[in-house]
Design a protein around this motif. Structure first.
Motif, PDB file in Angstrom:
ATOM      1  N   MET A   1     -60.386 -14.100  13.613  1.00  0.00           N
ATOM      2  CA  MET A   1     -60.689 -14.239  12.201  1.00  0.00           C
ATOM      3  C   MET A   1     -60.040 -13.088  11.444  1.00  0.00           C
ATOM      4  N   ALA A   2     -59.593 -13.390  10.231  1.00  0.00           N
ATOM      5  CA  ALA A   2     -58.909 -12.381   9.426  1.00  0.00           C
ATOM      6  C   ALA A   2     -59.874 -11.299   8.977  1.00  0.00           C
ATOM      7  N   ARG A   3     -59.354 -10.121   8.777  1.00  0.00           N
ATOM      8  CA  ARG A   3     -60.167  -9.004   8.265  1.00  0.00           C
ATOM      9  C   ARG A   3     -60.208  -9.101   6.746  1.00  0.00           C
ATOM     10  N   ARG A   4     -61.004 -10.043   6.264  1.00  0.00           N
ATOM     11  CA  ARG A   4     -61.095 -10.293   4.832  1.00  0.00           C
ATOM     12  C   ARG A   4     -62.549 -10.567   4.480  1.00  0.00           C
ATOM     13  N   CYS A   5     -62.982  -9.975   3.376  1.00  0.00           N
ATOM     14  CA  CYS A   5     -64.350 -10.177   2.902  1.00  0.00           C
ATOM     15  C   CYS A   5     -64.496 -11.617   2.403  1.00  0.00           C
ATOM     16  N   GLU A   6     -65.585 -12.287   2.800  1.00  0.00           N
ATOM     17  CA  GLU A   6     -65.783 -13.682   2.410  1.00  0.00           C
ATOM     18  C   GLU A   6     -66.234 -13.838   0.966  1.00  0.00           C
ATOM     19  N   LEU A   7     -66.751 -12.777   0.348  1.00  0.00           N
ATOM     20  CA  LEU A   7     -67.238 -12.879  -1.029  1.00  0.00           C
ATOM     21  C   LEU A   7     -66.267 -12.298  -2.051  1.00  0.00           C
ATOM     22  N   THR A   8     -65.644 -11.172  -1.744  1.00  0.00           N
ATOM     23  CA  THR A   8     -64.758 -10.540  -2.732  1.00  0.00           C
ATOM     24  C   THR A   8     -63.285 -10.778  -2.456  1.00  0.00           C
ATOM     25  N   GLY A   9     -62.936 -11.180  -1.248  1.00  0.00           N
ATOM     26  CA  GLY A   9     -61.540 -11.394  -0.900  1.00  0.00           C
ATOM     27  C   GLY A   9     -60.793 -10.129  -0.539  1.00  0.00           C
ATOM     28  N   LYS A  10     -61.502  -8.995  -0.420  1.00  0.00           N
ATOM     29  CA  LYS A  10     -60.843  -7.747  -0.049  1.00  0.00           C
ATOM     30  C   LYS A  10     -60.245  -7.863   1.338  1.00  0.00           C
ATOM     31  N   GLY A  11     -59.004  -7.391   1.484  1.00  0.00           N
ATOM     32  CA  GLY A  11     -58.332  -7.446   2.774  1.00  0.00           C
ATOM     33  C   GLY A  11     -57.646  -6.127   3.076  1.00  0.00           C
ATOM     34  N   PRO A  12     -56.897  -6.078   4.175  1.00  0.00           N
ATOM     35  CA  PRO A  12     -56.197  -4.844   4.534  1.00  0.00           C
ATOM     36  C   PRO A  12     -55.134  -4.473   3.496  1.00  0.00           C
ATOM     37  N   MET A  13     -54.978  -3.166   3.284  1.00  0.00           N
ATOM     38  CA  MET A  13     -53.918  -2.647   2.430  1.00  0.00           C
ATOM     39  C   MET A  13     -53.001  -1.812   3.310  1.00  0.00           C
ATOM     40  N   VAL A  14     -51.784  -1.577   2.851  1.00  0.00           N
ATOM     41  CA  VAL A  14     -50.846  -0.775   3.630  1.00  0.00           C
ATOM     42  C   VAL A  14     -50.487   0.485   2.860  1.00  0.00           C
ATOM     43  N   GLY A  15     -50.145   1.511   3.603  1.00  0.00           N
ATOM     44  CA  GLY A  15     -49.771   2.777   2.998  1.00  0.00           C
ATOM     45  C   GLY A  15     -49.085   3.648   4.028  1.00  0.00           C
ATOM     46  N   ASN A  16     -49.111   4.951   3.792  1.00  0.00           N
ATOM     47  CA  ASN A  16     -48.448   5.886   4.675  1.00  0.00           C
ATOM     48  C   ASN A  16     -49.418   6.936   5.189  1.00  0.00           C
ATOM     49  N   ASN A  17     -49.241   7.321   6.458  1.00  0.00           N
ATOM     50  CA  ASN A  17     -49.793   8.567   6.959  1.00  0.00           C
ATOM     51  C   ASN A  17     -48.791   9.633   6.570  1.00  0.00           C
ATOM     52  N   VAL A  18     -49.216  10.693   5.943  1.00  0.00           N
ATOM     53  CA  VAL A  18     -48.309  11.750   5.517  1.00  0.00           C
ATOM     54  C   VAL A  18     -48.708  13.036   6.232  1.00  0.00           C
ATOM     55  N   SER A  19     -47.792  13.552   7.044  1.00  0.00           N
ATOM     56  CA  SER A  19     -48.069  14.783   7.774  1.00  0.00           C
ATOM     57  C   SER A  19     -47.853  15.993   6.871  1.00  0.00           C
ATOM     58  N   ALA A  21     -45.649  18.130   7.199  1.00  0.00           N
ATOM     59  CA  ALA A  21     -44.202  18.246   6.986  1.00  0.00           C
ATOM     60  C   ALA A  21     -43.653  17.102   6.142  1.00  0.00           C
ATOM     61  N   LYS A  22     -44.528  16.313   5.556  1.00  0.00           N
ATOM     62  CA  LYS A  22     -44.189  15.171   4.700  1.00  0.00           C
ATOM     63  C   LYS A  22     -43.485  14.038   5.456  1.00  0.00           C
ATOM     64  N   ASN A  23     -43.687  13.955   6.777  1.00  0.00           N
ATOM     65  CA  ASN A  23     -43.195  12.798   7.526  1.00  0.00           C
ATOM     66  C   ASN A  23     -44.115  11.633   7.219  1.00  0.00           C
ATOM     67  N   ARG A  24     -43.524  10.479   6.955  1.00  0.00           N
ATOM     68  CA  ARG A  24     -44.319   9.310   6.585  1.00  0.00           C
ATOM     69  C   ARG A  24     -44.202   8.225   7.651  1.00  0.00           C
ATOM     70  N   THR A  25     -45.354   7.729   8.083  1.00  0.00           N
ATOM     71  CA  THR A  25     -45.398   6.593   8.992  1.00  0.00           C
ATOM     72  C   THR A  25     -46.352   5.564   8.398  1.00  0.00           C
ATOM     73  N   ARG A  26     -46.015   4.301   8.589  1.00  0.00           N
ATOM     74  CA  ARG A  26     -46.810   3.230   7.984  1.00  0.00           C
ATOM     75  C   ARG A  26     -48.161   3.104   8.669  1.00  0.00           C
ATOM     76  N   ARG A  27     -49.183   2.714   7.874  1.00  0.00           N
ATOM     77  CA  ARG A  27     -50.515   2.488   8.409  1.00  0.00           C
ATOM     78  C   ARG A  27     -51.220   1.419   7.605  1.00  0.00           C
ATOM     79  N   ARG A  28     -52.348   0.960   8.113  1.00  0.00           N
ATOM     80  CA  ARG A  28     -53.151  -0.048   7.416  1.00  0.00           C
ATOM     81  C   ARG A  28     -54.506   0.544   7.057  1.00  0.00           C
ATOM     82  N   PHE A  29     -54.955   0.266   5.846  1.00  0.00           N
ATOM     83  CA  PHE A  29     -56.292   0.632   5.406  1.00  0.00           C
ATOM     84  C   PHE A  29     -57.143  -0.630   5.504  1.00  0.00           C
ATOM     85  N   LEU A  30     -58.117  -0.642   6.421  1.00  0.00           N
ATOM     86  CA  LEU A  30     -58.938  -1.830   6.634  1.00  0.00           C
ATOM     87  C   LEU A  30     -60.216  -1.748   5.801  1.00  0.00           C
TER      88      LEU A  30
END
Length: 95
Positions: A1-19, A21-30
Protein backbone atom coordinates in the motif's frame (compact mmCIF):
# COMPACT_ATOMS: atom_id res chain seq x y z
CA UNK A 1 0.00 0.00 0.00
CA UNK A 2 1.20 3.50 -0.80
CA UNK A 3 2.50 5.75 1.95
CA UNK A 4 -0.35 8.21 1.59
CA UNK A 5 -2.83 9.57 4.11
CA UNK A 6 -6.38 8.40 3.31
CA UNK A 7 -7.99 11.64 4.53
CA UNK A 8 -5.62 14.46 3.55
CA UNK A 9 -3.74 12.89 0.65
CA UNK A 10 -0.34 13.69 2.17
CA UNK A 11 2.40 11.60 0.61
CA UNK A 12 6.19 11.35 0.48
CA UNK A 13 8.18 14.44 -0.46
CA UNK A 14 11.71 14.53 -1.82
CA UNK A 15 14.64 16.69 -0.85
CA UNK A 16 18.32 16.61 -0.03
CA UNK A 17 20.48 15.45 2.83
CA UNK A 18 23.03 18.24 3.17
CA UNK A 19 26.31 17.47 4.91
CA UNK A 20 28.52 19.96 6.70
CA UNK A 21 30.63 20.10 3.51
CA UNK A 22 27.45 20.92 1.54
CA UNK A 23 27.41 17.54 -0.24
CA UNK A 24 23.86 16.82 -1.33
CA UNK A 25 22.27 13.40 -1.63
CA UNK A 26 18.63 12.76 -2.43
CA UNK A 27 16.24 11.58 0.28
CA UNK A 28 12.54 11.09 0.95
CA UNK A 29 10.50 12.77 3.67
CA UNK A 30 7.76 10.30 4.66
CA UNK A 31 4.50 11.39 6.31
CA UNK A 32 3.81 10.30 9.89
CA UNK A 33 1.18 7.64 9.14
CA UNK A 34 -0.70 5.69 11.80
CA UNK A 35 -3.22 2.86 11.58
CA UNK A 36 -6.25 4.02 13.55
CA UNK A 37 -9.84 2.92 14.06
CA UNK A 38 -12.30 5.81 13.85
CA UNK A 39 -15.93 5.62 14.98
CA UNK A 40 -18.77 6.90 12.82
CA UNK A 41 -21.68 8.08 14.99
CA UNK A 42 -24.12 8.08 12.07
CA UNK A 43 -23.37 4.54 10.92
CA UNK A 44 -22.51 3.15 14.35
CA UNK A 45 -19.41 1.41 12.99
CA UNK A 46 -15.65 1.69 13.28
CA UNK A 47 -13.40 2.06 10.26
CA UNK A 48 -9.69 1.23 10.07
CA UNK A 49 -7.79 3.95 8.21
CA UNK A 50 -4.13 4.78 7.63
CA UNK A 51 -3.95 8.51 8.31
CA UNK A 52 -1.32 11.07 9.23
CA UNK A 53 -0.96 12.45 12.75
CA UNK A 54 -2.01 15.88 11.46
CA UNK A 55 -5.21 14.39 10.00
CA UNK A 56 -5.97 12.69 13.32
CA UNK A 57 -5.72 16.05 15.09
CA UNK A 58 -8.00 17.59 12.43
CA UNK A 59 -10.60 14.84 12.93
CA UNK A 60 -10.59 15.50 16.68
CA UNK A 61 -10.79 19.27 16.13
CA UNK A 62 -13.79 19.04 13.79
CA UNK A 63 -15.69 16.75 16.13
CA UNK A 64 -15.28 13.25 14.73
CA UNK A 65 -15.07 11.33 11.48
CA UNK A 66 -18.55 12.31 10.25
CA UNK A 67 -17.94 16.04 10.63
CA UNK A 68 -14.48 15.78 9.06
CA UNK A 69 -15.71 13.91 5.99
CA UNK A 70 -18.62 16.34 5.54
CA UNK A 71 -16.18 19.22 5.01
CA UNK A 72 -13.41 17.26 3.23
CA UNK A 73 -12.78 17.72 -0.49
CA UNK A 74 -13.40 14.59 -2.54
CA UNK A 75 -10.12 15.03 -4.47
CA UNK A 76 -8.06 14.56 -1.28
CA UNK A 77 -9.88 11.45 -0.02
CA UNK A 78 -8.95 7.88 -0.88
CA UNK A 79 -11.45 5.51 -2.51
CA UNK A 80 -12.13 3.88 0.86
CA UNK A 81 -12.76 7.26 2.54
CA UNK A 82 -15.03 8.36 -0.34
CA UNK A 83 -17.13 5.22 0.14
CA UNK A 84 -17.43 5.94 3.87
CA UNK A 85 -18.42 9.56 3.12
CA UNK A 86 -21.08 8.41 0.64
CA UNK A 87 -22.53 5.92 3.15
CA UNK A 88 -22.65 8.60 5.88
CA UNK A 89 -24.40 11.11 3.60
CA UNK A 90 -26.93 8.45 2.53
CA UNK A 91 -27.65 7.52 6.17
CA UNK A 92 -28.10 11.18 7.15
CA UNK A 93 -30.48 11.77 4.23
CA UNK A 94 -32.75 8.88 5.22
CA UNK A 95 -32.73 9.75 8.94
Amino acid sequence: MARRCELTGKGPMVGNNVSHAKNRTRRRFLPNLNDVSLQSETLGRTFKLKISAAALRSVDHRGGLDAYLAKAKDAELSENALKIKKDILKAQATA
